[in-house]
Design a protein around this motif. Structure first.
Motif, PDB file in Angstrom:
ATOM      1  N   ARG A 143      -2.536   9.529  11.739  1.00 25.90           N
ATOM      2  CA  ARG A 143      -3.771   8.740  11.690  1.00 25.90           C
ATOM      3  C   ARG A 143      -3.572   7.460  10.884  1.00 25.90           C
ATOM      4  NH1 ARG A 143      -8.734  12.810  10.596  1.00 25.90           N
ATOM      5  NH2 ARG A 143      -7.861  13.045   8.505  1.00 25.90           N
ATOM      6  N   LEU A 144      -2.780   7.564   9.821  1.00 32.57           N
ATOM      7  CA  LEU A 144      -2.530   6.394   8.987  1.00 32.57           C
ATOM      8  C   LEU A 144      -1.729   5.334   9.747  1.00 32.57           C
ATOM      9  CD1 LEU A 144      -2.731   4.942   6.315  1.00 32.57           C
ATOM     10  CD2 LEU A 144      -0.795   6.310   5.468  1.00 32.57           C
ATOM     11  N   ILE A 145      -0.749   5.770  10.550  1.00 31.92           N
ATOM     12  CA  ILE A 145       0.037   4.826  11.343  1.00 31.92           C
ATOM     13  C   ILE A 145      -0.853   4.107  12.349  1.00 31.92           C
ATOM     14  CG2 ILE A 145       1.880   4.650  13.065  1.00 31.92           C
ATOM     15  CD1 ILE A 145       3.265   6.985  11.497  1.00 31.92           C
ATOM     16  N   ALA A 146      -1.773   4.854  12.974  1.00 30.92           N
ATOM     17  CA  ALA A 146      -2.712   4.242  13.921  1.00 30.92           C
ATOM     18  C   ALA A 146      -3.597   3.213  13.221  1.00 30.92           C
ATOM     19  CB  ALA A 146      -3.569   5.321  14.578  1.00 30.92           C
ATOM     20  N   LYS A 199       4.154  -0.326  -8.531  1.00 31.10           N
ATOM     21  CA  LYS A 199       4.619  -1.449  -7.720  1.00 31.10           C
ATOM     22  C   LYS A 199       3.615  -1.790  -6.620  1.00 31.10           C
ATOM     23  CE  LYS A 199       9.604  -0.422  -8.026  1.00 31.10           C
ATOM     24  NZ  LYS A 199      10.770   0.042  -7.205  1.00 31.10           N
ATOM     25  N   SER A 200       2.602  -0.936  -6.458  1.00 30.75           N
ATOM     26  CA  SER A 200       1.663  -1.061  -5.350  1.00 30.75           C
ATOM     27  C   SER A 200       0.307  -1.539  -5.849  1.00 30.75           C
ATOM     28  CB  SER A 200       1.514   0.298  -4.648  1.00 30.75           C
ATOM     29  OG  SER A 200       2.786   0.847  -4.328  1.00 30.75           O
ATOM     30  N   SER A 201      -0.604  -1.835  -4.909  1.00 33.13           N
ATOM     31  CA  SER A 201      -1.932  -2.302  -5.314  1.00 33.13           C
ATOM     32  C   SER A 201      -3.071  -1.490  -4.713  1.00 33.13           C
ATOM     33  CB  SER A 201      -2.114  -3.778  -4.942  1.00 33.13           C
ATOM     34  OG  SER A 201      -2.039  -3.958  -3.541  1.00 33.13           O
ATOM     35  N   VAL A 202      -2.780  -0.597  -3.745  1.00 35.69           N
ATOM     36  CA  VAL A 202      -3.800   0.249  -3.118  1.00 35.69           C
ATOM     37  C   VAL A 202      -3.150   1.585  -2.737  1.00 35.69           C
ATOM     38  CG1 VAL A 202      -5.441   0.513  -1.203  1.00 35.69           C
ATOM     39  CG2 VAL A 202      -5.017  -1.759  -2.158  1.00 35.69           C
ATOM     40  N   TYR A 203      -3.930   2.670  -2.850  1.00 36.61           N
ATOM     41  CA  TYR A 203      -3.467   3.979  -2.394  1.00 36.61           C
ATOM     42  C   TYR A 203      -4.341   4.427  -1.222  1.00 36.61           C
ATOM     43  CZ  TYR A 203      -1.788   8.748  -2.283  1.00 36.61           C
ATOM     44  OH  TYR A 203      -1.218   9.919  -1.866  1.00 36.61           O
ATOM     45  N   VAL A 204      -3.720   5.028  -0.194  1.00 33.99           N
ATOM     46  CA  VAL A 204      -4.474   5.509   0.964  1.00 33.99           C
ATOM     47  C   VAL A 204      -4.169   6.985   1.211  1.00 33.99           C
ATOM     48  CG1 VAL A 204      -4.786   3.322   2.170  1.00 33.99           C
ATOM     49  CG2 VAL A 204      -2.649   4.580   2.468  1.00 33.99           C
ATOM     50  N   VAL A 214       0.865  -1.181   0.000  1.00 38.44           N
ATOM     51  CA  VAL A 214       0.000   0.000   0.000  1.00 38.44           C
ATOM     52  C   VAL A 214       0.897   1.225   0.000  1.00 38.44           C
ATOM     53  CG1 VAL A 214      -1.755   1.279   1.299  1.00 38.44           C
ATOM     54  CG2 VAL A 214      -1.851  -1.225   1.183  1.00 38.44           C
ATOM     55  N   ILE A 215       0.487   2.276  -0.718  1.00 45.83           N
ATOM     56  CA  ILE A 215       1.333   3.459  -0.860  1.00 45.83           C
ATOM     57  C   ILE A 215       0.581   4.724  -0.466  1.00 45.83           C
ATOM     58  CG2 ILE A 215       0.733   3.718  -3.306  1.00 45.83           C
ATOM     59  CD1 ILE A 215       3.596   4.768  -3.779  1.00 45.83           C
ATOM     60  N   ALA A 216       1.323   5.697   0.089  1.00 49.10           N
ATOM     61  CA  ALA A 216       0.822   7.036   0.380  1.00 49.10           C
ATOM     62  C   ALA A 216       1.922   8.024   0.014  1.00 49.10           C
ATOM     63  CB  ALA A 216       0.444   7.181   1.845  1.00 49.10           C
ATOM     64  N   VAL A 217       1.530   9.185  -0.531  1.00 51.05           N
ATOM     65  CA  VAL A 217       2.517  10.153  -1.019  1.00 51.05           C
ATOM     66  C   VAL A 217       2.125  11.551  -0.562  1.00 51.05           C
ATOM     67  CG1 VAL A 217       3.592  11.166  -3.073  1.00 51.05           C
ATOM     68  CG2 VAL A 217       2.974   8.728  -3.057  1.00 51.05           C
ATOM     69  N   GLY A 218       3.095  12.322  -0.063  1.00 46.42           N
ATOM     70  CA  GLY A 218       2.835  13.714   0.303  1.00 46.42           C
ATOM     71  C   GLY A 218       3.726  14.191   1.426  1.00 46.42           C
ATOM     72  N   ARG A 219       3.662  15.488   1.703  1.00 47.22           N
ATOM     73  CA  ARG A 219       4.483  16.089   2.747  1.00 47.22           C
ATOM     74  C   ARG A 219       4.221  15.443   4.104  1.00 47.22           C
ATOM     75  NH1 ARG A 219       1.928  20.106   0.586  1.00 47.22           N
ATOM     76  NH2 ARG A 219       0.825  20.561   2.533  1.00 47.22           N
ATOM     77  N   LEU A 220       5.254  15.357   4.900  1.00 49.50           N
ATOM     78  CA  LEU A 220       5.129  14.790   6.241  1.00 49.50           C
ATOM     79  C   LEU A 220       4.786  15.915   7.210  1.00 49.50           C
ATOM     80  CD1 LEU A 220       8.273  12.451   6.210  1.00 49.50           C
ATOM     81  CD2 LEU A 220       5.944  11.953   5.414  1.00 49.50           C
ATOM     82  N   ASP A 221       3.514  16.327   7.210  1.00 49.62           N
ATOM     83  CA  ASP A 221       3.086  17.397   8.100  1.00 49.62           C
ATOM     84  C   ASP A 221       1.677  17.124   8.611  1.00 49.62           C
ATOM     85  OD1 ASP A 221       1.402  18.037   5.985  1.00 49.62           O
ATOM     86  OD2 ASP A 221       2.524  19.810   5.376  1.00 49.62           O
ATOM     87  N   TYR A 222       1.198  18.005   9.466  1.00 54.06           N
ATOM     88  CA  TYR A 222      -0.102  17.823  10.122  1.00 54.06           C
ATOM     89  C   TYR A 222      -1.229  17.647   9.110  1.00 54.06           C
ATOM     90  CZ  TYR A 222      -4.313  19.045  12.752  1.00 54.06           C
ATOM     91  OH  TYR A 222      -5.576  19.040  13.297  1.00 54.06           O
ATOM     92  N   GLN A 223      -1.193  18.418   8.039  1.00 52.80           N
ATOM     93  CA  GLN A 223      -2.265  18.375   7.046  1.00 52.80           C
ATOM     94  C   GLN A 223      -2.500  16.965   6.513  1.00 52.80           C
ATOM     95  OE1 GLN A 223      -1.506  20.630   3.469  1.00 52.80           O
ATOM     96  NE2 GLN A 223      -3.093  19.536   2.334  1.00 52.80           N
TER      97      GLN A 223
END
Length: 293
Positions: free
Chosen positions: A128-131, A185-190, A114-123
């Motif tokens: 929440r994703l780690i939880a 390379k991934s199969s789902v985006y979150v 599973v993949i997620a892309v973007g700045r590592l900030d509060y927005q």
């Protein structure tokens, strides 16, 4: 004064502000051009992550934003959802972001990635994703979550990953220029963002055939995702619902492929050609003095 001098020399047909400092005065310059204001975010972004007395200040700035928007010949926003948030105004129109990604190759729906892309900030809400992944790991221990980005919360997020015992299944990577390859390379985006304007990464991932699971934050996801068809749209902050829908995708390879193909097909409306047609139509109608759509 320098900008006014330049515009008086150029005599442009149309001048565009991206809602930066010049938006305070650009509409006052009488150079004969039509003035367009383009807002590349969402109406109430100022209130996000704001507490205490600053909320009052931000609300005052929001009133100023609305006043400035009314002074331009056209005010362009990214989504229909955001248009409604600005209220009734004759000069507002919607033009989405354009996406250059095309379905030259698709995601690997068999990959347990599973993949997620973007700045590592509060927005972006990676905390929440780690939880969420802490719960996902219980039923899907052989799946990995790959996050691509950099930002102010990197150390905080790395600590949360370690505290949750997820070091072997959740990885944070530096941004890469060839992000299409990582999508494929991934199969789902979150996406667990707390707020957006119109998330390009969501459109790019879907263009590569990735089914998505995303919170329905303001603004963008509601306009991109057709819930249950090309992805799952989760009511903001409903963690259990997010886990449930993500689990459906992780346990069903055929569902991932079906929704992934739908996702790729649905992004054609965001192609550069279609979006540029809308901008050109707006420009010509402004130049001719008519109304734009």
């Amino acid at each position: 004064k320098r900008l006014e001098k330049l515009l008086m020399e150029l005599r442009a047909d149309i001048v565009i502000s991206l809602f930066k400092k010049e938006s305070d005065f650009l509409y006052k310059i009488r150079d004969g051009s039509k003035k367009v204001l383009e807002f590349h975010f969402s109406r109430f972004y100022r209130l996000q992550n704001t507490v205490g007395w600053r909320i009052l200040l931000k609300k005052m700035l929001l009133k100023k934003d609305k006043y400035l928007a009314s002074k331009y010949d056209k005010f362009v926003v990214l989504t229909e959802e955001d248009r409604r948030l600005w209220g009734k105004a004759d000069n507002i129109c919607v033009i989405h972001n354009a996406c250059d990604f095309k379905g030259e190759e698709y995601a690997n729906w068999a990959a347990k990635r599973v993949i997620a892309v973007g700045r590592l900030d509060y927005q972006k809400g990676y905390d929440r994703l780690i939880a969420i992944w802490k719960q996902i790991r219980i039923a899907f221990p052989d799946w990995t979550l790959e996050i691509f980005g950099e930002g102010s919360e990197q150390e905080f997020l790395m600590r949360r990953i370690r505290e949750s015992g997820l070091e072997n299944v959740v990885k944070i990577h530096q941004p890469v220029s060839g992000i299409r390859e990582e999508y494929c390379k991934s199969s789902v985006y979150v996406m667990t963002s707390r707020f957006e304007g119109m998330p390009m990464v969501l459109i790019e991932a879907m263009a590569c055939g990735l089914p998505v699971v995303a919170y329905a934050c303001q603004c963008g996801p509601r306009e991109i995702i057709q819930d249950g068809r090309n992805g799952f749209l989760i009511e903001e902050g409903k963690e259990e619902a997010f886990i449930r829908k993500l689990s459906l995708l992780l346990q069903d390879r055929e569902l991932r492929e079906k929704m992934g193909r739908e996702a790729a097909d649905s992004t054609g409306r965001f192609s550069r050609e279609k979006i540029m047609e809308q901008w050109e139509k707006l420009f010509y109608r402004l130049k001719e003095g008519g109304e734009s759509v």
